[in-house]
Design a protein around this motif. Sequence first.
Motif, PDB file in Angstrom:
ATOM      1  N   THR A 252     -92.806  90.532 -46.280  1.00  0.00           N
ATOM      2  CA  THR A 252     -92.901  91.991 -46.323  1.00  0.00           C
ATOM      3  C   THR A 252     -93.437  92.544 -45.011  1.00  0.00           C
ATOM      4  OG1 THR A 252     -95.011  91.645 -47.463  1.00  0.00           O
ATOM      5  CG2 THR A 252     -93.111  92.258 -48.825  1.00  0.00           C
TER       6      THR A 252
ATOM      7  N   GLY B  52     -92.447  89.214 -49.765  1.00  0.00           N
ATOM      8  CA  GLY B  52     -91.117  89.116 -49.179  1.00  0.00           C
ATOM      9  C   GLY B  52     -90.599  87.697 -49.132  1.00  0.00           C
TER      10      GLY B  52
ATOM     11  N   PRO C  63     -86.786 100.518 -47.566  1.00  0.00           N
ATOM     12  CA  PRO C  63     -88.077  99.851 -47.754  1.00  0.00           C
ATOM     13  C   PRO C  63     -89.303 100.721 -47.561  1.00  0.00           C
ATOM     14  CG  PRO C  63     -87.166  99.273 -45.628  1.00  0.00           C
ATOM     15  CD  PRO C  63     -86.112 100.068 -46.340  1.00  0.00           C
TER      16      PRO C  63
ATOM     17  N   SER D 108     -89.439  86.633 -52.550  1.00  0.00           N
ATOM     18  CA  SER D 108     -88.238  87.403 -52.912  1.00  0.00           C
ATOM     19  C   SER D 108     -86.984  86.545 -52.748  1.00  0.00           C
ATOM     20  CB  SER D 108     -88.116  88.654 -52.034  1.00  0.00           C
ATOM     21  OG  SER D 108     -89.190  89.544 -52.245  1.00  0.00           O
TER      22      SER D 108
ATOM     23  N   ASN E 198     -95.365  93.653 -52.869  1.00  0.00           N
ATOM     24  CA  ASN E 198     -94.348  92.612 -53.051  1.00  0.00           C
ATOM     25  C   ASN E 198     -94.684  91.402 -52.200  1.00  0.00           C
ATOM     26  OD1 ASN E 198     -91.886  91.283 -53.615  1.00  0.00           O
ATOM     27  ND2 ASN E 198     -90.883  92.236 -51.864  1.00  0.00           N
TER      28      ASN E 198
ATOM     29  N   GLY F  61     -91.738  97.825 -46.456  1.00  0.00           N
ATOM     30  CA  GLY F  61     -91.905  96.452 -46.900  1.00  0.00           C
ATOM     31  C   GLY F  61     -93.233  96.296 -47.589  1.00  0.00           C
ATOM     32  N   ILE F  62     -94.300  96.539 -46.832  1.00  0.00           N
ATOM     33  CA  ILE F  62     -95.665  96.548 -47.353  1.00  0.00           C
ATOM     34  C   ILE F  62     -96.494  97.406 -46.405  1.00  0.00           C
ATOM     35  CG2 ILE F  62     -96.622  94.572 -46.075  1.00  0.00           C
ATOM     36  CD1 ILE F  62     -97.720  93.605 -48.857  1.00  0.00           C
TER      37      ILE F  62
ATOM     38  N   GLN G 221     -87.443  95.350 -57.476  1.00  0.00           N
ATOM     39  CA  GLN G 221     -88.805  94.910 -57.189  1.00  0.00           C
ATOM     40  C   GLN G 221     -89.758  95.900 -57.875  1.00  0.00           C
ATOM     41  OE1 GLN G 221     -91.966  94.946 -55.957  1.00  0.00           O
ATOM     42  NE2 GLN G 221     -91.906  92.763 -56.400  1.00  0.00           N
TER      43      GLN G 221
ATOM     44  N   PHE H 118     -83.622  94.415 -47.769  1.00  0.00           N
ATOM     45  CA  PHE H 118     -84.635  95.250 -48.404  1.00  0.00           C
ATOM     46  C   PHE H 118     -84.190  96.702 -48.235  1.00  0.00           C
ATOM     47  CE2 PHE H 118     -86.579  91.298 -47.234  1.00  0.00           C
ATOM     48  CZ  PHE H 118     -87.460  91.006 -48.270  1.00  0.00           C
TER      49      PHE H 118
END
Length: 400
Positions: A320, A105, A181, A108, A103, A218-219, A138, A178
């Motif tokens: 992210t 962030g 996440p 977003s 993603n 997040g990532i 997402q 988020f």
Amino acid sequence: MAFAAQIRIPATYMRGGTSKGVFFRLDELPEAARQPGAARDALLMRVIGSPDPYAKQIDGMGGATSSTSKTVIVARSTRADHDVDYLFGQVSIDSAFVDWSGNCGNLSAAVGPFAITNGLVDPARVPENGIATIRIWQANIGKTIIAQVPMANGAVQETGDFELDGVTFPAAEIQLEFMDPAADEDDGGGALFPTGQVVDDLEVPGIGVLKATMINSGIPTIFVNAEAIGYRGTELQDDINADAAALAKFETIRAYGALRMGLISDLAEAAKRQHTPKVAFVAPPAAYTASSGKAVGTGDVDLLVRALSMGKLHHAMMGTAAVAIGTASAIPGTLVNLAAGGGERTAVRFGHPSGALRVGAEARLVDGQWTVTKAIMSRSARVLMSGWVHIPGDYAANQG
């Protein structure tokens, strides 16, 4: 010789957080590009101006950085409990591929405003004035994002006094949540900590054994200590990006970390997975001058973080990666938590090349395993241009 005429596609060029990209409605893409595959990738690359051996993206909408070589596709959600589905494509600058593995962030923050403005959200859910709560699916990572979008007189409010380091002008604040996440168990190597440890010994040939926190939140992100690799954590872009040896070192760390996290099965795969994982280095608070000239004092931040994206040091912080920072800071014993002074915390303010950012996270220990329910941060977003993008009609002619 006859040449194909240009075609035009409805699009919006938007800033979200410290990134910007080209936004599309799924149902307004050419028919062949409405499904994943070579035609969609070819279209997005041509829009952005890639692959470009000059690494400038002059013949496209891209800005020749990881923060500006981005595309977004939004559609009404196929899920009853969400408003829209959001898909992010990170377009490589000099290579012919689009990375769909994670993603963005920052962008977003622009998804909710784009969705409202383009009629993708049920009008009954959008107030005339106040805050519209937009539920975003997402699709890259299969997670929910809740965006709180300010409204004024029936339109998205874009102007305001919210300041975000890394963005020159103030705008309206958009809070993002988020939800859950952390990566799912079957998503490329496991849950929150794919190795099961908050800190690992990561052996990197040519560098040695590094202490590393490898986290999926997040990532996927690999955190190492700045001091262990010869840095202070106060570095700006030119300190890293002008040093080819440094960039090669970080890419080696990233590749071996990706292998350890289970994101790839062979080191050669790292070159085709540029967007994930991220690699970042952390340090305790220290005073420095941000890229804007702004002074950041030791007491202004809890720790320092520098992160690389698409092979270069990011000018601020990927949204992210900020989620990963917030999550890791909330869990005692991670390198991020230790750099911030250790202990339990629900929020952290970290210094990055453009200034500072605050991010919160809710983490708890359940049956001996750390889980995170959500991460929260504020961004802003603004439409830069709307209308159509134009590309040659034979954009997919040479694609497989």
